[in-house]
Design a protein around this motif. Structure first.
Motif, short mmCIF file in Angstrom:
data_model
loop_
_atom_site.label_atom_id
_atom_site.label_comp_id
_atom_site.label_asym_id
_atom_site.label_seq_id
_atom_site.Cartn_x
_atom_site.Cartn_y
_atom_site.Cartn_z
N TRP A 189 3.33 14.44 7.18
CA TRP A 189 2.05 14.05 6.58
C TRP A 189 1.07 13.53 7.63
CZ3 TRP A 189 -0.44 9.49 4.08
CH2 TRP A 189 -1.37 9.87 3.11
N PHE A 190 1.58 12.92 8.68
CA PHE A 190 0.73 12.39 9.74
C PHE A 190 0.63 13.34 10.93
CE2 PHE A 190 2.09 8.48 7.55
CZ PHE A 190 0.87 7.88 7.33
N SER A 191 0.87 14.61 10.70
CA SER A 191 0.90 15.55 11.83
C SER A 191 -0.46 15.69 12.50
CB SER A 191 1.40 16.92 11.36
OG SER A 191 0.54 17.44 10.35
N GLN A 192 -1.56 15.53 11.75
CA GLN A 192 -2.89 15.66 12.34
C GLN A 192 -3.17 14.52 13.32
OE1 GLN A 192 -4.81 18.20 12.06
NE2 GLN A 192 -6.61 17.45 13.16
N LYS A 193 -2.73 13.32 12.94
CA LYS A 193 -2.83 12.16 13.82
C LYS A 193 -1.56 11.35 13.64
CE LYS A 193 -5.65 8.25 15.25
NZ LYS A 193 -6.85 7.44 15.02
N GLU A 194 -0.64 11.47 14.59
CA GLU A 194 0.70 10.92 14.42
C GLU A 194 0.70 9.41 14.26
OE1 GLU A 194 4.68 11.73 13.77
OE2 GLU A 194 3.03 13.13 14.06
N GLU A 195 -0.15 8.72 15.00
CA GLU A 195 -0.15 7.26 14.95
C GLU A 195 -1.46 6.74 14.36
OE1 GLU A 195 0.77 3.34 17.72
OE2 GLU A 195 0.70 5.33 18.62
N VAL A 196 -1.35 6.15 13.18
CA VAL A 196 -2.48 5.49 12.53
C VAL A 196 -2.27 3.98 12.71
CG1 VAL A 196 -3.73 5.13 10.38
CG2 VAL A 196 -2.70 7.37 10.87
N PRO A 197 -3.18 3.29 13.39
CA PRO A 197 -2.92 1.89 13.78
C PRO A 197 -2.67 0.93 12.63
CG PRO A 197 -4.72 2.80 15.06
CD PRO A 197 -4.41 3.80 13.99
N TYR A 198 -3.32 1.16 11.48
CA TYR A 198 -3.18 0.23 10.37
C TYR A 198 -2.86 1.01 9.10
CZ TYR A 198 -5.36 -3.14 13.52
OH TYR A 198 -5.65 -3.95 14.60
N LEU A 199 -1.64 0.81 8.62
CA LEU A 199 -1.18 1.48 7.40
C LEU A 199 -0.77 0.44 6.37
CD1 LEU A 199 1.08 4.31 8.87
CD2 LEU A 199 -1.11 4.61 7.74
N PHE A 200 -1.18 0.67 5.13
CA PHE A 200 -0.83 -0.22 4.03
C PHE A 200 -0.15 0.64 2.96
CE2 PHE A 200 -4.20 -2.11 6.40
CZ PHE A 200 -3.95 -3.48 6.39
N LEU A 201 1.19 0.55 2.90
CA LEU A 201 1.98 1.46 2.06
C LEU A 201 2.78 0.73 0.99
CD1 LEU A 201 3.52 3.57 4.99
CD2 LEU A 201 1.42 4.06 3.73
N SER A 202 2.68 -0.57 0.91
CA SER A 202 3.55 -1.34 0.01
C SER A 202 3.14 -1.14 -1.45
CB SER A 202 3.48 -2.82 0.37
OG SER A 202 2.16 -3.30 0.20
N ALA A 203 3.96 -1.72 -2.34
CA ALA A 203 3.70 -1.72 -3.78
C ALA A 203 3.56 -0.32 -4.34
CB ALA A 203 2.45 -2.55 -4.10
#
Length: 415
Positions: A189-203
Motif C-alpha cells: 500500500w505504501f509502495s508509492q512512498k515507502e516511508e510516511v513520517p507521520y501515520l495514525f492507524l489506531s482505533a
C-alpha cells in the motif's frame, strides 16, 4: 483637510461593516483573512475583498460546495467549511482554484468521494475530511493532488482501503485514518512512498490473519513513524495498532506478533472439534465391560479335552501291581482341577447377558480411545490372555503331578 479625513474614516467604516458577522485579521503567515465563524451563512456573502486569501466559514449553513463561488478570490489559499452541511462534492473538469492550498471539510455530511473529487484545486497541500460518514473511496479519489502533504480521513466509516489510493499522493507526509472500520491493509500500500513520517492507524478493527502480513512487516520496519494524538500533542506509539479479531489475539499489538501467530489464528477451532469427538466416546466404553464376561465362558470349554488327555500318562501304571499309592496320586491330579472353578465364577453372569455376545465384534475395540486420540485394546483380550495362562498353568501342574506320581511309583518298585 478635516472633511477629507472625515470622508476617509466614513469609507473605512462602511467597508468594515459591509459584511455583518465577519471580521478581518491575518493568519500566522500574515495572509489577509476573513473570519465568518457561526454567522448563519449558507453561501459566500457578497462584499468580501477579492484579495482575501483565507476564508473561514466554520459552523455555518452551507449545504453544498460550489467551486465557482470562490473564483473571485484570485489568490485564495485556504477555505474552511468545518461543521456545515455539505453532503457531496462535484468534480470539476478544470482547475478552478489553482492557488488553493488548504481545504477543511471536517464534520460535514459527506458519505462518498467520487473520482477526481478535488480536481478543481490541484495545488492542495492539506485536505481535512474528518468526522464525516465517508464509507467508500476509490483509487482515483485523490487523483491530481501531487502536492498533498496532509490527508485527514479520521473518524469516518471507511471499511476498505483502495489498493492504489496513495499512488496519486507522492508528497504525503501526514496520514490520519484512525477511528474507521478498516480490517486489512492492502499489500504494498505504501509502495508509492515507502516511508510516511507521520501515520495514525489506531482505533481500527484490524483482523489479524495471514492477510495482515504486509502491515505487520511494515510496522516492523517503520514503527517509529506510527503515532497517536491527544489534541495537538503527538506521541509515537506503534503498539496502538492492535488486533480486534480473532478473539485469542484481541487487544494484542500487531507489531509484537510473529508471522506464525497471524497464520495460525484462523485454525484455532480445530482442536475444539476434536475434543468434542472424544467426549462422545466414554459412553460407549461401558458396553465392553459387560461383554467381557461371556468371553470367559468360551475359555473353560477348552480345558475339558485337555483333562481327558492327562489320564493317558497312567498307561504305565497298568503294568504295576495294584498298590495303595495310586489312590494317593489320584487326589493330586484333582488339585489343579480345583483351581479351574475359580475362572467359571464369571460364568454366573453369563446367563443374564447372553445377548451381548452378538455385539462383541462390533463394539469391543473401536469405541475406546486414549486421551491423545489413539485406540486401546478391549478388555476382552486381557481376559482371554488370563484364561490362556491359567490353562497353561493347569496343564503344567498336571504334568508335574503325573511326573511325581511316576517317580513315587518307581521308588516303590525299586524298594
Amino acid at each position: 483637510m478635516q472633511p477629507f479625513l472625515l470622508l476617509f474614516l466614513l469609507s473605512q467604516v462602511t467597508v468594515a461593516t459591509a459584511v455583518a458577522g465577519c471580521h478581518s485579521d491575518r493568519d500566522k503567515d500574515h495572509r489577509p483573512r476573513k473570519n465568518c465563524t457561526a454567522a448563519g451563512f449558507s453561501d459566500v456573502p457578497a462584499g468580501l475583498e477579492p484579495t482575501t486569501k483565507v476564508l473561514l466559514f466554520p459552523h455555518n449553513l452551507f449545504s453544498s460546495l460550489s467551486w465557482s463561488s470562490y473564483q473571485n478570490f484570485t489568490e485564495i489559499y485556504e477555505i474552511d467549511l468545518t461543521g456545515n452541511k455539505v453532503p457531496e462534492l462535484t468534480p470539476s473538469g478544470a482547475p478552478v482554484l489553482p492557488s488553493l492550498g488548504v481545504l477543511r471539510l471536517g464534520s460535514n455530511r459527506l458519505t462518498s468521494l467520487p473520482d477526481g473529487s478535488f480536481s478543481a484545486c490541484p495545488a492542495l497541500t492539506e485536505l481535512h475530511l474528518s468526522n464525516n460518514a465517508i464509507a467508500a473511496l476509490s483509487d482515483q479519489t485523490f487523483s491530481g493532488l501531487s502536492k498533498l502533504e496532509i490527508l485527514d480521513l479520521s473518524s469516518n466509516h471507511i471499511r476498505v482501503l483502495p489498493r492504489l489510493m496513495l499512488h496519486p499522493l507522492p508528497a504525503i507526509e501526514l496520514l490520519y485514518i484512525e477511528y474507521n472500520k478498516i480490517t486489512v491493509m492492502p499489500d504494498n500500500w505504501f509502495s508509492q512512498k515507502e516511508e510516511v513520517p507521520y501515520l495514525f492507524l489506531s482505533a481500527n478493527p484490524w483482523a489479524c490473519s495471514c492477510s495482515l502480513g504486509y502491515l505487520h512487516s511494515y510496522l516492523d520496519n517503520y514503527e517509529h513513524n506510527v503515532y497517536v494524538r491527544d489534541g495537538p500533542i503527538y506521541q509515537p506509539d506503534a503498539e496502538s495498532v492492535v488486533c480486534d479479531s480473532p478473539g485469542s489475539l484481541k487487544g494484542k499489538p500487531v507489531v509484537e506478533l510473529k508471522e506464525s501467530d497471524l497464520c495460525s489464528s484462523a485454525t484455532e477451532a480445530g482442536p475444539a472439534g476434536d475434543a468434542l469427538m472424544f467426549t462422545d466416546a466414554p459412553p460407549t466404553t461401558s458396553t465392553p465391560s459387560t461383554t467381557t464376561a461371556p468371553t470367559t465362558t468360551t475359555t473353560p470349554t477348552t480345558p475339558t479335552p485337555t483333562t481327558s488327555t492327562t489320564p493317558t500318562t497312567p498307561s504305565p501304571i497298568t503294568t504295576i501291581p495294584t498298590t495303595s499309592t495310586p489312590s494317593t496320586t489320584t487326589p493330586t491330579t484333582p488339585s489343579p482341577i480345583t483351581t479351574i472353578p475359580t475362572t467359571p465364577s464369571p460364568t454366573t453372569s453369563t446367563p443374564t447377558t447372553p445377548s451381548p455376545i452378538t455385539t462383541i465384534p462390533t463394539t469391543s475395540t473401536p469405541t475406546t480411545y486414549e486421551p491423545g486420540g489413539g485406540r486401546r485394546r478391549g478388555k476382552s483380550t486381557g481376559a482371554g490372555l488370563f484364561c490362556f495362562w491359567l490353562f497353561a498353568g493347569c496343564v503344567l501342574l498336571c504334568v508335574a503331578s503325573g511326573a511325581s506320581a511316576l517317580a513315587t511309583l518307581a521308588r516303590l518298585i525299586i524298594w
